[in-house]
Write an enzyme that holds these catalytic residues in place. Structure first.
Site, PDB file in Angstrom:
ATOM      1  N   ASP A   7     -28.515  42.932  15.142  1.00 43.38           N
ATOM      2  CA  ASP A   7     -27.965  43.770  16.217  1.00 43.38           C
ATOM      3  C   ASP A   7     -27.356  42.822  17.251  1.00 43.38           C
ATOM      4  O   ASP A   7     -27.562  41.605  17.202  1.00 43.38           O
ATOM      5  CB  ASP A   7     -29.091  44.613  16.851  1.00 43.38           C
ATOM      6  CG  ASP A   7     -28.608  45.456  18.030  1.00 43.38           C
ATOM      7  OD1 ASP A   7     -27.533  46.077  17.924  1.00 43.38           O
ATOM      8  OD2 ASP A   7     -29.288  45.494  19.071  1.00 43.38           O
ATOM      9  N   SER A   8     -26.657  43.407  18.214  1.00 47.16           N
ATOM     10  CA  SER A   8     -26.113  42.597  19.310  1.00 47.16           C
ATOM     11  C   SER A   8     -27.239  42.011  20.163  1.00 47.16           C
ATOM     12  O   SER A   8     -27.041  41.007  20.838  1.00 47.16           O
ATOM     13  CB  SER A   8     -25.226  43.471  20.192  1.00 47.16           C
ATOM     14  OG  SER A   8     -25.981  44.560  20.696  1.00 47.16           O
TER      15      SER A   8
ATOM     16  N   GLY B  84     -20.785  46.903  22.583  1.00 46.40           N
ATOM     17  CA  GLY B  84     -20.297  48.276  22.724  1.00 46.40           C
ATOM     18  C   GLY B  84     -19.094  48.474  23.622  1.00 46.40           C
ATOM     19  O   GLY B  84     -18.479  49.539  23.608  1.00 46.40           O
TER      20      GLY B  84
ATOM     21  N   CYS C 180     -27.172  48.232  14.249  1.00 45.84           N
ATOM     22  CA  CYS C 180     -26.323  48.398  15.428  1.00 45.84           C
ATOM     23  C   CYS C 180     -25.252  49.420  15.053  1.00 45.84           C
ATOM     24  O   CYS C 180     -24.510  49.208  14.081  1.00 45.84           O
ATOM     25  CB  CYS C 180     -25.685  47.057  15.777  1.00 45.84           C
ATOM     26  SG  CYS C 180     -24.465  47.147  17.105  1.00 45.84           S
ATOM     27  N   ASN C 181     -25.192  50.508  15.796  1.00 48.06           N
ATOM     28  CA  ASN C 181     -24.197  51.535  15.496  1.00 48.06           C
ATOM     29  C   ASN C 181     -22.785  51.027  15.720  1.00 48.06           C
ATOM     30  O   ASN C 181     -21.871  51.325  14.962  1.00 48.06           O
ATOM     31  CB  ASN C 181     -24.450  52.770  16.365  1.00 48.06           C
ATOM     32  CG  ASN C 181     -25.743  53.461  16.015  1.00 48.06           C
ATOM     33  OD1 ASN C 181     -25.759  54.366  15.187  1.00 48.06           O
ATOM     34  ND2 ASN C 181     -26.849  53.044  16.609  1.00 48.06           N
TER      35      ASN C 181
ATOM     36  N   GLU D 145     -31.987  46.334  28.026  1.00 51.89           N
ATOM     37  CA  GLU D 145     -32.087  44.873  27.813  1.00 51.89           C
ATOM     38  C   GLU D 145     -32.809  44.214  29.003  1.00 51.89           C
ATOM     39  O   GLU D 145     -33.338  43.122  28.890  1.00 51.89           O
ATOM     40  CB  GLU D 145     -30.699  44.244  27.632  1.00 51.89           C
ATOM     41  CG  GLU D 145     -30.079  44.476  26.271  1.00 51.89           C
ATOM     42  CD  GLU D 145     -30.535  43.498  25.173  1.00 51.89           C
ATOM     43  OE1 GLU D 145     -30.868  42.349  25.499  1.00 51.89           O
ATOM     44  OE2 GLU D 145     -30.556  43.895  23.994  1.00 51.89           O
TER      45      GLU D 145
ATOM     46  N   CYS E  46     -27.166  54.797  19.423  1.00 46.82           N
ATOM     47  CA  CYS E  46     -27.171  53.367  19.755  1.00 46.82           C
ATOM     48  C   CYS E  46     -28.621  52.924  19.625  1.00 46.82           C
ATOM     49  O   CYS E  46     -29.528  53.603  20.137  1.00 46.82           O
ATOM     50  CB  CYS E  46     -26.668  53.154  21.183  1.00 46.82           C
ATOM     51  SG  CYS E  46     -26.871  51.447  21.763  1.00 46.82           S
TER      52      CYS E  46
ATOM     53  N   HIS F  38     -30.221  50.779  21.039  1.00 49.06           N
ATOM     54  CA  HIS F  38     -30.883  50.450  22.306  1.00 49.06           C
ATOM     55  C   HIS F  38     -31.516  51.673  22.978  1.00 49.06           C
ATOM     56  O   HIS F  38     -32.256  51.519  23.943  1.00 49.06           O
ATOM     57  CB  HIS F  38     -29.870  49.833  23.292  1.00 49.06           C
ATOM     58  CG  HIS F  38     -29.625  48.371  23.064  1.00 49.06           C
ATOM     59  ND1 HIS F  38     -28.864  47.903  22.038  1.00 49.06           N
ATOM     60  CD2 HIS F  38     -30.062  47.277  23.743  1.00 49.06           C
ATOM     61  CE1 HIS F  38     -28.828  46.580  22.082  1.00 49.06           C
ATOM     62  NE2 HIS F  38     -29.545  46.177  23.114  1.00 49.06           N
TER      63      HIS F  38
HETATM   64  N1  DGL Z   1     -27.357  48.413  19.833  1.00 48.36           N
HETATM   65  C1  DGL Z   1     -25.964  48.578  19.677  1.00 48.36           C
HETATM   66  C2  DGL Z   1     -25.623  49.901  18.996  1.00 48.36           C
HETATM   67  O1  DGL Z   1     -26.446  50.477  18.318  1.00 48.36           O
HETATM   68  C3  DGL Z   1     -25.048  48.404  20.849  1.00 48.36           C
HETATM   69  C4  DGL Z   1     -25.444  47.664  22.067  1.00 48.36           C
HETATM   70  C5  DGL Z   1     -24.283  46.852  22.624  1.00 48.36           C
HETATM   71  O2  DGL Z   1     -23.428  47.410  23.313  1.00 48.36           O
HETATM   72  O3  DGL Z   1     -24.261  45.661  22.322  1.00 48.36           O
HETATM   73  O4  DGL Z   1     -24.514  50.363  19.122  1.00 48.36           O
END
Ligand code: DGL
Length: 296
Positions: free
Chosen positions: A18-19, A51, A81-82, A161, A213, A215
Site C-alpha cells: 500500500d502507499s 490518492g 490499495c484501492n 496516518e 480506501c 485507510h
Molecule cells: N490506502 C490507499 C487506498 O486504498 C490510498 C491512500 C493514499 O492516498 O495514499 O486507496
C-alpha cells in the site's frame, strides 16, 4: 519461478503493499483468514499519499513497490490499495504475467453488491479512485441496475496516518464529507441525484457505504456514529482475504506448515513511526525490530 517446486513455492510469503499503513487493514484480514501463511508487507510511506496523484505516477510507484516484493520472492501479490488497484492492476499483471495478482476494488464491489438491499451504493475513496470511476464500473459489472454515488474523502488519509481515528475533529470531517451523500442530521432522507444522468435521475438514498480506501476501516466506528445504524458499512478486506484463500487453494499453494506464519514489514520511511502507527491499523502490536527500511 519455473524451476522452483510447488512445496517450496507454497512456503513463500504473500506480498502485500500500500502507499502507507492502510493496507495493514487488509493484511490483518489475511492473517486472520490464513494464519499459516507467511506475509511480506511494504508500505511506501515516503511517497504517501497516492490518492491525490495522477494515474501515471501511481502506476509507476506501484510497479516499483511490486518489484521490491517480487525481488524478495513472493507467491502472490495483493495490492492492498484501492488507488493503486484502480491505476495499476493491469500494468502489474502485464509486468508479471505468471504471478497471481489481486486488487481490492473487485472484492470491495462484490461486498457492496451482496450487502445492499435497495441497489443504491455510496463509495468513499481517494480523489484518484473516485475520479477514475473504477468502483462505479466494478459495481455495475456485477449489478448493472445498481446506482452508485462516489465521494472523495482525501483528508481521511492523513488523519489516520497521524493515528487520529476518532475524536471531535475526525467526527467533524466525517460529518462534512458524509453530508454530501447522506443526511447526517436525522431529517427525512430525500432521493438523491444518481450522479450518472446529468442530475436528471434520482436514486434511493444509499443503504450501503463502501470504504473504498484501505485507510478508512479504522474510522468505521466514527462513521457509524455519524451515520447511525441504517446504513451498512463494508470494506474489501474480508472479501479480498476470501478470494486470496480460494485462489491459493485452486493453485495448490496453501502453505502446509502447521505453525503460525511469520510477517515481515518494509517501509520506505521511518521504521519507528511505521511500527507505532501501524499497530493501530493492524490491530496487533508491531515492534520497530520487525520493520525494515527499504529504498524503491
Ligand atoms: N490506502 C490507499 C487506498 O486504498 C490510498 C491512500 C493514499 O492516498 O495514499 O486507496
Amino acid at each position: 519461478m519455473s524451476n522452483i517446486n510447488q512445496d517450496d513455492l507454497s512456503s513463500f510469503p504473500i506480498g502485500v503493499f500500500d502507499s502507507g499503513m492502510g493496507g495493514l487493514t487488509v493484511l490483518s484480514a489475511l492473517m486472520d483468514r490464513l494464519p499459516h501463511e507467511n506475509m511480506l508487507y511494504l508500505g511506501d510511506t515516503a511517497r504517501l499519499p497516492y490518492g491525490t496523484k495522477s494515474p501515471g505516477t501511481v502506476s509507476r510507484y506501484a510497479l516499483q513497490a511490486a518489484a521490491k516484493l517480487v525481488e524478495r520472492k513472493v507467491k502472490m501479490l495483493v495490492i492492498a490499495c484501492n488507488t493503486a488497484t484502480a491505476s495499476a492492476l493491469d500494468d502489474l499483471r502485464k509486468a508479471w504475467p505468471d504471478l497471481p495478482i489481486f486488487g481490492v476494488v473487485g472484492p470491495g464491489a462484490q461486498a457492496a453488491c451482496t450487502t445492499t438491499r435497495n441497489g443504491s451504493i455510496a463509495v468513499i475513496a481517494t480523489e484518484s479512485t473516485i475520479r477514475g470511476g473504477a468502483y462505479q464500473r466494478a459495481i455495475k459489472e456485477i449489478n448493472p441496475d445498481a446506482a452508485v454515488t462516489g465521494h472523495a474523502c482525501s483528508l481521511f488519509v492523513p488523519l489516520t496516518e497521524e493515528g487520529w481515528m476518532d475524536g471531535p475533529i475526525v467526527e467533524a470531517v466525517a460529518r462534512r464529507y458524509l453530508g454530501a451523500l447522506f443526511d447526517c442530521d436525522g431529517a427525512a432522507l430525500e432521493p438523491m441525484d444518481d450522479g450518472q444522468h446529468g442530475g436528471n435521475r434520482k436514486c434511493l438514498v444509499p443503504d450501503c457505504l463502501v470504504l473504498g480506501c484501505t485507510h478508512f476501516p479504522p474510522l468505521a466506528p466514527t462513521i457509524r456514529k455519524v451515520l447511525g445504524n441504517e446504513v451498512a458499512i463494508v470494506d474489501s478486506a474480508a472479501t479480498t482475504a476470501g478470494a486470496v484463500e480460494n485462489e491459493l487453494a485452486r493453485l495448490g499453494l496453501l502453505n502446509s506448515q502447521s505453525g503460525p506464519g511469520e510477517a515481515h514489514f518494509m517501509t520506505t520511511d521511518d521504521e519507528a513511526r511505521f511500527a507505532r502507527i501501524g499497530s493501530l491499523f493492524l490491530g496487533r502490536e508491531l515492534s520497530p525490530r520487525q520493520v525494515e527500511l527499504v529504498n524503491l
